[in-house]
Design a protein around this motif. Structure first.
Motif, PDB file in Angstrom:
ATOM      1  N   ALA A 199       5.824  -8.012  12.172  1.00  8.93           N
ATOM      2  CA  ALA A 199       6.914  -7.216  12.424  1.00  8.93           C
ATOM      3  C   ALA A 199       7.937  -7.573  11.145  1.00  8.93           C
ATOM      4  O   ALA A 199       8.415  -6.562  10.816  1.00  8.93           O
ATOM      5  N   LEU A 200       7.894  -8.795  10.672  1.00  4.78           N
ATOM      6  CA  LEU A 200       8.809  -9.149   9.851  1.00  4.78           C
ATOM      7  C   LEU A 200       8.393  -8.465   8.203  1.00  4.78           C
ATOM      8  O   LEU A 200       9.234  -7.698   7.484  1.00  4.78           O
ATOM      9  N   GLY A 201       7.089  -8.190   8.233  1.00  5.45           N
ATOM     10  CA  GLY A 201       6.672  -7.547   7.084  1.00  5.45           C
ATOM     11  C   GLY A 201       6.932  -5.958   7.035  1.00  5.45           C
ATOM     12  O   GLY A 201       7.246  -5.518   5.955  1.00  5.45           O
ATOM     13  N   PHE A 259      -4.387 -14.616   9.387  1.00  5.08           N
ATOM     14  CA  PHE A 259      -2.840 -14.619   9.022  1.00  5.08           C
ATOM     15  C   PHE A 259      -2.808 -14.160   7.626  1.00  5.08           C
ATOM     16  O   PHE A 259      -1.854 -13.219   7.536  1.00  5.08           O
ATOM     17  N   TYR A 260      -3.650 -14.295   6.781  1.00  5.77           N
ATOM     18  CA  TYR A 260      -3.621 -13.630   5.352  1.00  5.77           C
ATOM     19  C   TYR A 260      -3.792 -12.318   5.683  1.00  5.77           C
ATOM     20  O   TYR A 260      -2.982 -11.548   4.933  1.00  5.77           O
ATOM     21  N   MET A 261      -4.590 -11.535   6.215  1.00  5.37           N
ATOM     22  CA  MET A 261      -4.692 -10.349   6.585  1.00  5.37           C
ATOM     23  C   MET A 261      -3.401  -9.758   7.164  1.00  5.37           C
ATOM     24  O   MET A 261      -3.401  -8.498   6.873  1.00  5.37           O
ATOM     25  N   THR A 262      -2.952 -10.587   8.002  1.00  2.00           N
ATOM     26  CA  THR A 262      -1.592  -9.664   8.898  1.00  2.00           C
ATOM     27  C   THR A 262      -0.727  -9.752   7.851  1.00  2.00           C
ATOM     28  O   THR A 262       0.077  -8.625   7.823  1.00  2.00           O
ATOM     29  N   LEU A 263      -0.616 -10.451   6.729  1.00  2.00           N
ATOM     30  CA  LEU A 263       0.518 -10.332   5.918  1.00  2.00           C
ATOM     31  C   LEU A 263       0.320  -9.145   5.179  1.00  2.00           C
ATOM     32  O   LEU A 263       1.086  -8.434   4.622  1.00  2.00           O
ATOM     33  N   LEU A 264      -1.055  -9.186   4.732  1.00  6.06           N
ATOM     34  CA  LEU A 264      -1.344  -7.940   3.816  1.00  6.06           C
ATOM     35  C   LEU A 264      -1.051  -6.578   4.519  1.00  6.06           C
ATOM     36  O   LEU A 264      -0.562  -5.562   3.991  1.00  6.06           O
ATOM     37  N   VAL A 265      -1.632  -6.467   5.646  1.00  8.20           N
ATOM     38  CA  VAL A 265      -1.344  -5.251   6.383  1.00  8.20           C
ATOM     39  C   VAL A 265       0.021  -4.774   6.502  1.00  8.20           C
ATOM     40  O   VAL A 265       0.284  -3.716   6.490  1.00  8.20           O
ATOM     41  N   ALA A 266       0.674  -5.724   6.792  1.00  6.31           N
ATOM     42  CA  ALA A 266       2.372  -5.750   7.041  1.00  6.31           C
ATOM     43  C   ALA A 266       3.040  -5.076   5.827  1.00  6.31           C
ATOM     44  O   ALA A 266       3.859  -4.420   5.998  1.00  6.31           O
ATOM     45  N   GLN A 267       2.309  -5.145   4.814  1.00  8.96           N
ATOM     46  CA  GLN A 267       2.742  -4.743   3.335  1.00  8.96           C
ATOM     47  C   GLN A 267       2.049  -3.499   3.016  1.00  8.96           C
ATOM     48  O   GLN A 267       2.357  -2.924   1.909  1.00  8.96           O
ATOM     49  N   GLY A 268       1.187  -2.884   3.972  1.00  7.41           N
ATOM     50  CA  GLY A 268       0.664  -1.394   3.497  1.00  7.41           C
ATOM     51  C   GLY A 268      -0.528  -1.751   3.108  1.00  7.41           C
ATOM     52  O   GLY A 268      -1.147  -0.497   2.449  1.00  7.41           O
ATOM     53  N   ILE A 269      -1.328  -2.893   2.738  1.00  4.73           N
ATOM     54  CA  ILE A 269      -2.390  -3.060   2.163  1.00  4.73           C
ATOM     55  C   ILE A 269      -3.570  -2.372   3.071  1.00  4.73           C
ATOM     56  O   ILE A 269      -3.815  -2.811   4.261  1.00  4.73           O
TER      57      ILE A 269
END
Length: 290
Positions: free
Chosen positions: A280-282, A115-125
């Motif tokens: 998707a939200l990110g 989940f942590y990595m999902t949020l970061l990937v969504a922000q282009g990390i």
């Protein structure tokens, strides 16, 4: 946006990892691994408080995949020991909840890490795994909560309402009620200590595969490795290892591997949906510049 983010290889691997962990846990349960863990730990025959607290910690640290199995195995194993020693169930509940939630949240190769990595990937990390690892020391709430539990166990603290529950427990009441408290959930009854390998070995394979994949994909540097691919390969290797181990069980005690794994997938489908929606939200937030 949802179709776009799930079409990315790394995003899809994260989503599938979150779902596949459910299959691994379910197969551990149906194969008798959790029963074996309980029998193994009960065989230690602990009779004093500090070893019981140490055992509570040991089980909590071992069950790293998700907090439900952590609480289930830990509570079933040490519950009767707390009763026998006159330690209130309220304190046990505090220990189990705090250890399971906070410890599992600090592990990067489980659904929390995904989940942590999902949020970061969504922000282009581009390198989410190394960011998560480097950020873990900043997870102050989890770290402080675990330190407070250590201090509570070491010095016998009874903070706030815990004083009331501790005072209410007497040795006589504990012994009178012991027979009732020692009743075990039928789903976790039976098993042998050797069956604990059905949990221990897959967890070791999960960790080893994760680290190896990070080294390989990072050209010798774990921090430069592909974290999303590594966690995905790790859970696949762990499921395959456990499925192979199950084949050596007696036929009468051998669960249907495919049915158990698919049932676990279904149980954790909500995790996959949550990860997909978070991606998707990110992505939407990034496109809108918010």
């Amino acid at each position: 946006a949802l179709i776009k983010v799930t079409g990315d290889r790394g995003n899809l691997q994260l989503i599938l990892f979150g779902i596949f962990v459910g299959g691994l846990i379910k197969l551990m349960e149906t194969s008798g691994g959790f029963k074996g863990m309980i029998r193994l730990l009960e065989s230690l025959n602990i009779r004093s408080r500090k070893p019981v607290f140490l055992l509570t910690w040991a089980i909590g640290l071992l069950m790293i995949l998700e907090n439900y199995s952590n609480i289930m195995v830990n509570g079933t194993t040490v519950g009767s020991l707390y009763d026998r020693l006159g330690i209130p169930r309220a304190k046990l509940a505090y220990f189990l909840h705090s250890i399971s939630i906070n410890w599992v949240a600090l592990i990067v190769f489980n659904a929390w890490g995904a989940f942590y990595m999902t949020l970061l990937v969504a922000q282009g990390i581009t390198d989410p795994f190394s960011v998560v690892v480097s950020a873990m020391p900043m997870n102050f709430y989890c770290i402080v909560s675990l330190i407070v539990i250590i201090l509570t166990m070491t010095f016998g603290w009874n903070i706030g309402a815990m004083k009331k529950y501790t005072a209410a427990v007497t040795e006589k009441e504990t012994m009178d009620d012991l027979a009732d408290h020692e009743a075990v959930d039928p789903a976790l009854a039976g098993g042998t200590p050797a069956m604990s390998l059905l949990v221990i070995v897959p967890v070791l394979v999960l960790v080893a595969t994760m680290l190896t994949a990070l080294l390989v994909t990072g050209d010798g540097s774990m921090l430069k490795g592909d974290g999303t691919a590594s966690v995905f390969y790790a859970v696949l290797a762990s499921i395959a290892t456990l499925a192979l181990m199950v084949q050596f069980r007696p036929a009468a005690e051998r669960p249907p591997v495919e049915k158990s794994v698919y049932a676990g997938f279904g149980d954790f489908m909500e995790v996959g949906i949550l990860l997909a929606l978070a991606l998707a939200l990110g992505s939407l937030c990034k496109e809108m510049g918010t």
